[in-house]
Design an enzyme around this catalytic site. Structure first.
Site, short mmCIF file in Angstrom:
data_model
loop_
_atom_site.label_atom_id
_atom_site.label_comp_id
_atom_site.label_asym_id
_atom_site.label_seq_id
_atom_site.Cartn_x
_atom_site.Cartn_y
_atom_site.Cartn_z
N GLU A 25 38.00 20.26 48.46
CA GLU A 25 36.93 19.64 47.64
C GLU A 25 37.36 19.48 46.19
O GLU A 25 36.87 18.61 45.49
CB GLU A 25 35.62 20.43 47.77
N CYS A 60 38.14 28.24 52.86
CA CYS A 60 38.33 29.53 52.18
C CYS A 60 37.33 30.57 52.70
O CYS A 60 37.43 30.97 53.85
CB CYS A 60 38.28 29.32 50.68
N HIS A 95 41.16 24.74 49.18
CA HIS A 95 39.95 24.07 48.65
C HIS A 95 40.13 22.56 48.50
O HIS A 95 40.34 22.07 47.39
CB HIS A 95 39.61 24.66 47.28
N1 GLN Z 1 38.40 35.96 48.46
C1 GLN Z 1 37.16 35.37 48.92
C2 GLN Z 1 36.59 36.14 50.11
O1 GLN Z 1 37.28 36.89 50.75
C3 GLN Z 1 37.36 33.91 49.31
C4 GLN Z 1 37.77 33.12 48.09
C5 GLN Z 1 37.32 31.71 48.10
O2 GLN Z 1 36.51 31.28 48.91
N2 GLN Z 1 37.81 30.97 47.13
O3 GLN Z 1 35.47 36.02 50.37
#
Ligand code: GLN
Length: 204
Positions: free
Chosen positions: A184, A88, A182
């Site tokens: 994890e 992410c 995610h």
């Molecule tokens: N929207 C977040 C970003 O752009 C990432 C979201 C996340 O890591 N769950 O940094």
């Protein structure tokens, strides 16, 4: 095996838990260390960059402490062929090219994955959701997306491991693994297959 989880911000403990559980399952005798300061990553065999807020994580890993930054340590470990996984926000940081949000916020990226990402790609009504996806080499996994980025362009050396709708959501470029979701969080109900996949890259 020593695995560092970059612990400056985001879902750090979840990655520590998932990595330890995956090590147990694979019978790997290892250590998982969450770190906020330079000096740890450089001594590790693999690194995980968690999800969170990419702008914040970027500021903190590029911050000089005692003349060193965590970002430089990650880059030099990656260049030695050690595995690095970003999930992410971690994927955003690994990328070479960002979108206009990355530009506007002046977010510095590590540039280790030859991909272009789009932050918060999945729109308002679906900012967070769970969906089954096919992950190459693993099978079907329940992917949890939380205001996730998507990969909108990949270079020729990048292997696509998973897609959702029109977007690429998991890639591998040699020793670098990037996921928009995610994995994890799946460890909370015992599914550590993505972390096992990552540790197996590290074990080669
Ligand atoms: N929207 C977040 C970003 O752009 C990432 C979201 C996340 O890591 N769950 O940094």
């Amino acid at each position: 095996m020593k695995v560092a989880v970059v612990g400056v911000q985001g879902d750090v403990e979840e990655h520590v838990f998932a990595t330890k559980l995956a090590m147990d399952k694979l019978g790997i005798d290892g250590e998982v260390i969450a770190t906020r300061r330079p000096g740890v990553v450089e001594s590790c065999d693999a690194v995980i960059i968690p999800g969170g807020e990419s702008t914040t994580i970027s500021k903190l890993i590029f911050r000089k402490i005692g003349g060193k930054t965590i970002a430089d340590e990650i880059i030099s470990l990656a260049k030695k062929g050690k595995p690095i996984m970003g999930t992410c926000a971690g994927l955003i940081l690994l990328s070479k090219y960002g979108d206009e949000q990355v530009e506007r916020t002046g977010t510095k990226l590590l540039g280790l994955l030859d991909v272009k990402i789009k932050r918060n790609a999945f729109g308002r009504q679906r900012e967070s959701f769970q969906v089954p996806i096919e992950f190459k080499g693993i099978g079907t996994i329940e992917a949890i997306f939380i205001r996730a980025p998507a990969i909108v362009d990949v270079g020729k050396d990048v292997e696509v491991l998973a897609k959702f709708e029109n977007y690429i959501v998991a890639v591998k470029q040699n020793n670098i693994l990037g996921l928009a979701f995610h994995p994890e969080l799946n460890a909370e109900y015992g599914d550590t297959r993505v972390h096992e996949f990552f540790l197996n890259i590290a074990n080669i």
